[in-house]
Design an enzyme around this catalytic site. Structure first.
Site, PDB file in Angstrom:
ATOM      1  CB  ALA A  47      -0.934  -0.011   1.197  1.00 28.82           C
ATOM      2  CD  GLN A  48       2.486   2.920  -4.702  1.00 29.27           C
ATOM      3  OE1 GLN A  48       1.958   3.911  -5.209  1.00 29.27           O
ATOM      4  NE2 GLN A  48       3.234   2.088  -5.407  1.00 29.27           N
ATOM      5  CD  GLU A  73      -4.703   8.313  -1.745  1.00 29.02           C
ATOM      6  OE1 GLU A  73      -5.686   7.575  -1.666  1.00 29.02           O
ATOM      7  OE2 GLU A  73      -3.543   7.942  -1.521  1.00 29.02           O
ATOM      8  CG  LEU A 132      -4.145   0.450   4.115  1.00 31.59           C
ATOM      9  CD1 LEU A 132      -2.902   1.339   4.125  1.00 31.59           C
ATOM     10  CD2 LEU A 132      -3.784  -0.935   4.628  1.00 31.59           C
ATOM     11  NE  ARG A 174      -7.910   4.665  -6.484  1.00 21.55           N
ATOM     12  CZ  ARG A 174      -7.345   4.078  -5.448  1.00 21.55           C
ATOM     13  NH1 ARG A 174      -7.763   2.878  -5.063  1.00 21.55           N
ATOM     14  NH2 ARG A 174      -6.373   4.660  -4.798  1.00 21.55           N
ATOM     15  CG  HIS A 203      -5.030   2.255  -9.112  1.00 19.04           C
ATOM     16  ND1 HIS A 203      -4.347   3.208  -9.829  1.00 19.04           N
ATOM     17  CD2 HIS A 203      -5.049   2.698  -7.825  1.00 19.04           C
ATOM     18  CE1 HIS A 203      -3.960   4.169  -9.008  1.00 19.04           C
ATOM     19  NE2 HIS A 203      -4.367   3.888  -7.787  1.00 19.04           N
ATOM     20  CG  HIS A 243      -6.149  -1.216  -7.002  1.00 21.94           C
ATOM     21  ND1 HIS A 243      -4.828  -1.467  -6.688  1.00 21.94           N
ATOM     22  CD2 HIS A 243      -6.570  -0.270  -6.109  1.00 21.94           C
ATOM     23  CE1 HIS A 243      -4.457  -0.714  -5.660  1.00 21.94           C
ATOM     24  NE2 HIS A 243      -5.507   0.004  -5.279  1.00 21.94           N
ATOM     25  NE  ARG A 246     -10.132   0.616  -2.459  1.00 20.38           N
ATOM     26  CZ  ARG A 246      -8.832   0.916  -2.355  1.00 20.38           C
ATOM     27  NH1 ARG A 246      -8.315   1.221  -1.185  1.00 20.38           N
ATOM     28  NH2 ARG A 246      -8.040   0.897  -3.395  1.00 20.38           N
TER      29      ARG A 246
HETATM   30  C1  LIG Z   1      -0.197  -1.693  -4.803  1.00 13.66           C
HETATM   31  C2  LIG Z   1      -1.313  -1.435  -3.845  1.00 13.66           C
HETATM   32  C3  LIG Z   1      -1.427  -0.196  -3.225  1.00 13.66           C
HETATM   33  C4  LIG Z   1      -2.480   0.048  -2.335  1.00 13.66           C
HETATM   34  N1  LIG Z   1      -2.526   1.258  -1.697  1.00 13.66           N
HETATM   35  C5  LIG Z   1      -3.505   1.469  -0.765  1.00 13.66           C
HETATM   36  C6  LIG Z   1      -3.535   2.654  -0.002  1.00 13.66           C
HETATM   37  O1  LIG Z   1      -2.680   3.517  -0.129  1.00 13.66           O
HETATM   38  N2  LIG Z   1      -4.533   2.817   0.886  1.00 13.66           N
HETATM   39  C7  LIG Z   1      -5.497   1.885   1.088  1.00 13.66           C
HETATM   40  O2  LIG Z   1      -6.396   2.088   1.908  1.00 13.66           O
HETATM   41  N3  LIG Z   1      -5.483   0.732   0.382  1.00 13.66           N
HETATM   42  C8  LIG Z   1      -4.508   0.501  -0.518  1.00 13.66           C
HETATM   43  N4  LIG Z   1      -4.488  -0.671  -1.216  1.00 13.66           N
HETATM   44  C9  LIG Z   1      -5.453  -1.702  -0.838  1.00 13.66           C
HETATM   45  C10 LIG Z   1      -5.042  -2.268   0.512  1.00 13.66           C
HETATM   46  O3  LIG Z   1      -3.646  -2.373   0.552  1.00 13.66           O
HETATM   47  C11 LIG Z   1      -5.672  -3.630   0.758  1.00 13.66           C
HETATM   48  O4  LIG Z   1      -7.056  -3.572   0.595  1.00 13.66           O
HETATM   49  C12 LIG Z   1      -5.387  -4.073   2.175  1.00 13.66           C
HETATM   50  O5  LIG Z   1      -4.018  -3.948   2.468  1.00 13.66           O
HETATM   51  C13 LIG Z   1      -5.825  -5.511   2.363  1.00 13.66           C
HETATM   52  O6  LIG Z   1      -5.329  -5.934   3.602  1.00 13.66           O
HETATM   53  P1  LIG Z   1      -5.719  -7.353   4.145  1.00 13.66           P
HETATM   54  O7  LIG Z   1      -5.071  -7.460   5.482  1.00 13.66           O
HETATM   55  O8  LIG Z   1      -7.174  -7.538   4.038  1.00 13.66           O
HETATM   56  O9  LIG Z   1      -5.051  -8.381   3.104  1.00 13.66           O
HETATM   57  P2  LIG Z   1      -3.548  -8.565   2.597  1.00 13.66           P
HETATM   58  O10 LIG Z   1      -2.680  -7.448   2.999  1.00 13.66           O
HETATM   59  O11 LIG Z   1      -3.614  -8.890   1.154  1.00 13.66           O
HETATM   60  O12 LIG Z   1      -3.058  -9.846   3.364  1.00 13.66           O
HETATM   61  C14 LIG Z   1      -3.626 -11.107   3.097  1.00 13.66           C
HETATM   62  C15 LIG Z   1      -2.911 -12.144   3.917  1.00 13.66           C
HETATM   63  O13 LIG Z   1      -3.638 -13.369   3.829  1.00 13.66           O
HETATM   64  C16 LIG Z   1      -2.731 -14.428   3.621  1.00 13.66           C
HETATM   65  N5  LIG Z   1      -3.479 -15.542   3.040  1.00 13.66           N
HETATM   66  C17 LIG Z   1      -4.273 -15.582   1.945  1.00 13.66           C
HETATM   67  N6  LIG Z   1      -4.800 -16.806   1.781  1.00 13.66           N
HETATM   68  C18 LIG Z   1      -4.340 -17.554   2.811  1.00 13.66           C
HETATM   69  C19 LIG Z   1      -4.524 -18.908   3.213  1.00 13.66           C
HETATM   70  N7  LIG Z   1      -5.299 -19.768   2.536  1.00 13.66           N
HETATM   71  N8  LIG Z   1      -3.880 -19.344   4.322  1.00 13.66           N
HETATM   72  C20 LIG Z   1      -3.087 -18.524   5.044  1.00 13.66           C
HETATM   73  N9  LIG Z   1      -2.885 -17.234   4.707  1.00 13.66           N
HETATM   74  C21 LIG Z   1      -3.501 -16.763   3.616  1.00 13.66           C
HETATM   75  C22 LIG Z   1      -1.659 -13.822   2.760  1.00 13.66           C
HETATM   76  O14 LIG Z   1      -0.487 -14.604   2.809  1.00 13.66           O
HETATM   77  C23 LIG Z   1      -1.505 -12.476   3.456  1.00 13.66           C
HETATM   78  O15 LIG Z   1      -0.678 -12.615   4.595  1.00 13.66           O
HETATM   79  C24 LIG Z   1      -3.445  -0.947  -2.097  1.00 13.66           C
HETATM   80  C25 LIG Z   1      -3.329  -2.183  -2.711  1.00 13.66           C
HETATM   81  C26 LIG Z   1      -2.270  -2.453  -3.568  1.00 13.66           C
HETATM   82  C27 LIG Z   1      -2.158  -3.797  -4.208  1.00 13.66           C
END
Ligand SMILES: Cc1cc2nc3c(=O)[nH]c(=O)nc-3n(C[C@H](O)[C@H](O)[C@H](O)COP(=O)(O)OP(=O)(O)OC[C@H]3O[C@@H](n4cnc5c(N)ncnc54)[C@H](O)[C@@H]3O)c2cc1C
Length: 503
Positions: A53-54, A121, A377, A279, A238, A336, A371
């Site tokens: 996440a940036q 943003e 986040l 977006r 995105h 995205h 979104r």
């Molecule tokens: C490049 C990029 C930039 C972004 N920038 C922003 C931003 O600036 N602000 C914002 O609000 N959002 C941003 N987003 C979106 C945001 O980052 C995500 O929505 C958020 O981080 C998701 O977090 P999460 O904890 O739900 O999942 P994730 O961070 O994707 O973590 C998922 C976890 O689940 C684990 N997992 C998956 N399946 C299994 C399984 N079967 N068994 C065990 N573990 C498993 C993975 O290994 C990982 O550890 C961005 C996304 C991307 C890709």
């Protein structure tokens, strides 16, 4: 012969799947309440979307901001599909989560007076994005939270371990999630809750900003255990992901850079869209401009931006041989963010007792059809904390209920459950082609025969929504249908699709 699975079972108050922002924070919140936690993570830290996440976290912290303004921006972006009660919770609780993260040692960027430096943003009417290290927010937050989780005696971390199936009671009249089985045969019995924090599904599409693991595995685990899924047609594209650059395909050029004044130019050097519109609007405008011009990309003009404000983006582009201080960066839309997911109530509880979903794998209805940038986040933290508070009953008394270990028959049945399939190249290409920025009935129909179960469910939701709204653009139904305002496409465990309105 593969090695026989280890016989061990773990017991904990709470088992958490996923070590991104949502899973780490849920684990830490639970540990703070003296609960025992087993945290299972399939991938190394650097492969979570959270780490990538940036921009940052949206929170109403500025003097010129308010609850009403943030709520209004969220609802406007979500195109008459935002569940207001969920958005109100996010807006109300995000500032406190920021303060809690600071108390946990996350150092957000500050101005020279020590006040949080807030970014702007797309879709936000004022500056409200809290960030760290310029555009290294996710990395900074995840590193700090994972260091705390690793040092926390209440938390057992099982790295490089995959949840293969959820364990639900066999008695269909009393379904309850009791834990899970891992891909190495270990079983984790949870007394209070199983919390899915397994991330999104945008890597099901061939062109994506997401790490390869974001394939909606948690959605499949939950659905197989009886949980309802919703809004699967709502996948955000995105607008500005790098295209045509080896080694950096899909790399995100954060819109925080546009918030600081970068413009978007087409091949003839003209601006063609309000760069800070939500977006869906910007992605659609780029898609149309590329279709008209036949060019593969448009270019953010960052030449007037101070590279010191976005060091990791500038460094990554330079590594790929692009100099954003001198030239336009080739970008185009990419898959995205999955707005849909596992249906939850406002405490992140799914439709299966004992099973919670937080972060991108969940669907509270908060994001509607599009979104608002950086609300996700914030959502990870706000709803992870609510899930834990609900699961622990608010009083932190974890002694009241004990995990029930599986008996031998259950253990064998659990270990025989298949893991959700991983999408291959063909499925990912098909989703990009047939469920991309612009969709048609014929393309979506062809996805109904796809071998991947989630691709088929996405196609069913996208076909059912015979209109255009937010990220879902149907060329055969280009208008929004007011009859579908606030109507969510919900797929029950038995596969039936139903339209629901959520309070
Ligand atoms: C490049 C990029 C930039 C972004 N920038 C922003 C931003 O600036 N602000 C914002 O609000 N959002 C941003 N987003 C979106 C945001 O980052 C995500 O929505 C958020 O981080 C998701 O977090 P999460 O904890 O739900 O999942 P994730 O961070 O994707 O973590 C998922 C976890 O689940 C684990 N997992 C998956 N399946 C299994 C399984 N079967 N068994 C065990 N573990 C498993 C993975 O290994 C990982 O550890 C961005 C996304 C991307 C890709």
């Amino acid at each position: 012969m593969p090695a026989p699975p280890p016989a061990s079972t773990y017991e904990a108050d709470i088992v958490v799947v996923g070590a991104g922002a949502a899973g780490l924070y849920a684990s830490l919140c639970a540990a703070r309440e003296r609960a025992t936690v087993v945290l299972v993570s399939a991938t190394p830290l650097a492969q979570t979307a959270s780490y990538w996440a940036q921009g940052g976290l949206a929170a109403t912290l500025a003097a010129d901001d308010s609850f009403d303004l943030h709520l209004r921006d969220t609802e406007l972006a979500g195109r008459q599909l935002v569940r207001r009660s969920a958005a109100e919770i996010l807006v109300r609780e995000a500032p406190d989560c920021v303060r809690d993260l600071q108390a946990l040692g996350v150092r957000f960027d500050a101005d020279r007076f020590g006040h949080l430096a807030l970014g702007l943003e797309g879709g936000h009417s004022v500056r409200r994005i809290v960030h760290a290290g310029g555009s290294a927010t996710g990395r900074r937050v995840v590193r700090q939270l994972s260091a705390l989780a690793a040092a926390e005696p209440q938390i057992t971390v099982l790295e490089n371990t995959r949840a293969q199936a959820l364990w639900t009671d066999a008695d269909p009249t009393q379904p309850r999630c009791r834990g899970l089985v891992c891909d190495d045969g270990r079983v984790i019995a949870a007394a209070r809750a199983t919390v899915l924090a397994s991330g999104g599904a945008a890597a099901l599409w061939a062109r994506t900003t997401n790490p390869p693991g974001s394939q909606g595995v948690g959605l499949q685990l939950a659905h197989a255990a009886g949980a309802a899924l919703a809004d699967l047609e709502m996948l955000q594209f995105h607008p500005t992901a790098v295209i045509g650059v080896r080694g950096r395909e899909g790399f995100l050029v954060t819109e925080a850079i546009r918030g600081e004044g970068a413009t978007l130019l087409d091949a003839s050097g003209e601006r063609f869209v309000d760069e800070l519109a939500p977006r869906d609007e910007v992605s659609r405008a780029i898609h149309q401009r590329l279709a008209q011009s036949g060019q593969p990309s448009v270019g953010p003009d960052m030449r007037a931006i101070d590279p010191a404000h976005f060091p990791n983006v500038v460094a990554a582009l330079r590594e790929a041989g692009l100099d954003p201080t001198r030239e336009l960066i080739p970008v185009a839309p990419a898959a995205h963010y999955m707005m849909g997911g596992i249906v939850t109530d406002l405490d992140a509880h799914s439709t299966v007792p004992g099973l919670y979903a937080v972060g991108e794998c969940s669907c509270t209805g908060l994001h509607g059809a599009n979104r608002l940038a950086s609300n996700s986040l914030s959502e990870c933290f706000v709803f992870a904390r609510r899930a834990v508070a609900h699961a622990l009953g608010g009083d932190g008394d974890t002694a009241a209920s004990k995990p029930r270990p599986p008996d031998a028959r259950e253990l064998n049945a659990l270990r025989a459950l298949p893991a959700p399939p991983i999408a291959g190249r063909d499925t990912r290409a098909a989703l990009w082609r047939d469920a991309g920025v612009v969709r048609s009935e014929a393309g979506l129909h062809s996805l109904l025969d796809n071998p991947h179960p989630l691709a088929r469910l996405i196609a069913r939701c996208a076909l059912a929504r015979a209109e255009s709204r937010g990220a879902h653009l149907r060329q055969d139904h280009p208008e929004r249908d007011p009859a579908l305002d606030h109507r969510h496409a919900v797929i029950a465990a038995d596969g039936t699709l139903d339209w629901q309105t959520w309070e």
